[in-house]
Design a protein around this motif. Structure first.
Motif, PDB file in Angstrom:
ATOM      1  N   LEU A 300       0.798  -1.214   0.000  1.00  0.00           N
ATOM      2  CA  LEU A 300       0.000   0.000   0.000  1.00  0.00           C
ATOM      3  C   LEU A 300       0.834   1.269   0.000  1.00  0.00           C
ATOM      4  N   SER A 301       2.148   1.125  -0.079  1.00  0.00           N
ATOM      5  CA  SER A 301       2.963   2.314  -0.325  1.00  0.00           C
ATOM      6  C   SER A 301       2.872   2.729  -1.784  1.00  0.00           C
ATOM      7  N   GLU A 302       2.352   1.839  -2.622  1.00  0.00           N
ATOM      8  CA  GLU A 302       2.101   2.149  -4.028  1.00  0.00           C
ATOM      9  C   GLU A 302       0.752   2.851  -4.144  1.00  0.00           C
ATOM     10  N   THR A 303       0.747   3.976  -4.838  1.00  0.00           N
ATOM     11  CA  THR A 303      -0.453   4.812  -4.906  1.00  0.00           C
ATOM     12  C   THR A 303      -1.631   4.087  -5.526  1.00  0.00           C
ATOM     13  N   HIS A 304      -1.398   3.309  -6.599  1.00  0.00           N
ATOM     14  CA  HIS A 304      -2.527   2.656  -7.274  1.00  0.00           C
ATOM     15  C   HIS A 304      -3.169   1.592  -6.398  1.00  0.00           C
ATOM     16  N   TYR A 305      -2.381   0.917  -5.549  1.00  0.00           N
ATOM     17  CA  TYR A 305      -2.964  -0.045  -4.607  1.00  0.00           C
ATOM     18  C   TYR A 305      -3.764   0.676  -3.523  1.00  0.00           C
ATOM     19  N   MET A 306      -3.250   1.799  -3.091  1.00  0.00           N
ATOM     20  CA  MET A 306      -3.945   2.583  -2.069  1.00  0.00           C
ATOM     21  C   MET A 306      -5.300   3.066  -2.595  1.00  0.00           C
ATOM     22  N   LEU A 307      -5.330   3.531  -3.840  1.00  0.00           N
ATOM     23  CA  LEU A 307      -6.592   3.966  -4.437  1.00  0.00           C
ATOM     24  C   LEU A 307      -7.543   2.793  -4.645  1.00  0.00           C
ATOM     25  N   GLU A 308      -6.995   1.636  -4.983  1.00  0.00           N
ATOM     26  CA  GLU A 308      -7.833   0.442  -5.157  1.00  0.00           C
ATOM     27  C   GLU A 308      -8.492   0.030  -3.841  1.00  0.00           C
ATOM     28  N   VAL A 309      -7.694   0.083  -2.757  1.00  0.00           N
ATOM     29  CA  VAL A 309      -8.235  -0.263  -1.441  1.00  0.00           C
ATOM     30  C   VAL A 309      -9.286   0.753  -1.013  1.00  0.00           C
TER      31      VAL A 309
END
Length: 385
Positions: A300-309
């Motif tokens: 979740l340090s990756e922005t796209h994963y954070m937005l997905e979550v």
């Protein structure tokens, strides 16, 4: 001169006596009521019980021995609240002092068989009641039995329940708020529910304890429309605007892993989906989310994963809250205050609808939306798996 001094002295003595407090009561002449219970009784009467603290026997560093009880519960029956309390007072050697009360517990049986609204005339009329205490429903047992319980960490069960509700963000359920919701045309009361459970508090001891187990939605007549479990109740509290923070654990898409969040700055907003149609309502919940546990493989340090979550979290919250909304609508109990919003936004339409709002609330088209912002994923991006 001597005569003048004598007259002056006499007048000063009389003035001092006249200005003295003739009805002053010392603290050791007062019985401090910390909790009150209301139960159904036969022959149209009610039973009122007071949980009264005994300071001289309170265990602890400044009290007496730990073997002594720190409270006593006194009960009496009467035709109304005043008569029952007056009978309790006759059993006491000290004057009852209810202004420090933490909680009023009403049994499920009383809600079912009696008119709850009659309780609050005395509470609202008598200035000795502060109305800051919490009103709760005791499910499946007498409310008096709740007051009789000990608590493993607090001296009084009433104080323990008040602290539990406050520390879990449920501090907007005062008796004053209950009365306001009861008198409102467009809001119905949402009441915390306690159940007495047997729990193991020490390695060799099991005992009863009162635990928060959800909420009860009431109708216009203050009868129980239905019960919400703990998760549903927390959602209803959020949608009613009475929550301050919340905690959720969501299963991830693979069905095995989970994500846990702490939600703060809870809020909600009610709007009409169409300005010209008050029967189509959109209720939007808002919050700030902080990720506290992650068992997925997502970094979740990756922005796209954070937005997905964040998107997934909002979708799941919306789905769960919509189910709770639909369930409460089937009961016809508007605990969310949507009627009050329509009263302000469409006063002419509301005037023709308010008389049978419990029934008409069922027919509303209410859509729940979620706008939760993920503010933090913690100090690490991935889990330790």
């Amino acid at each position: 001169m001597i005569r003048f001094l004598l007259r002056t002295s006499v007048l000063m003595l009389l003035a001092g006596a006249a200005s003295g407090c003739t009805d002053f009561i010392e603290p050791n002449q007062l019985a401090f009521v910390m909790g009150t219970a209301v139960d159904h009784a036969d022959d149209g009467e009610i039973e009122v019980s007071h949980q009264i603290v005994i300071p001289t026997q309170k265990s602890g560093p400044f009290g007496g021995s730990g073997d002594s009880d720190s409270f006593v519960v006194m009960s009496a029956k009467g035709k109304n609240v005043f008569e029952a309390i007056h009978k309790v007072q006759k059993k006491m050697t000290r004057r009852l002092m209810p202004s420090h009360r933490q909680l009023i517990a009403i049994s499920e049986q009383y809600f079912q068989k009696d008119d709850v609204s009659t309780l609050f005339d005395k509470l609202n009329r008598d200035p000795a009641n502060n109305l800051r205490d919490i009103t709760v429903l005791v499910k499946g047992d007498l409310a008096k039995n709740f007051l009789l319980l000990d608590h493993p960490m607090e001296h009084l069960s009433s104080i323990a329940t008040g602290k539990e509700m406050e520390i879990n963000g449920m501090n907007r359920f005062s008796t004053r708020q209950f009365i306001i919701d009861s008198l409102s045309e467009g809001t119905r009361p949402l009441v915390p529910v306690l159940q007495i459970e047997q729990v193991k508090v020490r390695s060799k001891e099991t005992g009863p304890i009162a635990a928060l187990s959800g909420f009860a939605a009431l109708n216009k007549k203050l009868k129980i429309a239905g019960f919400l479990n703990d998760a549903e109740g927390a959602g209803a509290v959020w949608m009613s605007g009475k929550g301050t923070f919340h905690a959720i654990t969501l299963p991830w898409k693979n069905g095995k892993d989970t994500l846990s969040f702490r939600l703060t700055h809870l809020g909600r907003k009610i709007d009409s989906a169409d300005d010209h149609d008050p029967q189509r309502i959109v209720l939007t919940v808002m919050a700030q989310a902080y990720l506290l546990e992650n068992t997925t493989s997502l970094d979740l340090s990756e922005t796209h994963y954070m937005l997905e979550v964040q998107k997934y979290m909002n979708d799941k919250i919306r789905e769960d809250l919509q189910l709770t909304m639909d369930k409460v609508q089937e009961w016809g109990s508007d605990v969310f205050g949507i009627g009050e919003y329509l009263h302000r936004s469409s006063p002419y339409w509301w005037k023709s609808q308010k008389d049978d709002w419990d029934h008409k609330f069922k027919a509303l088209d209410v859509t729940v939306r979620s706008n939760v912002q993920l503010r933090s994923v913690g100090a690490s991006g991935t889990s330790f798996n």
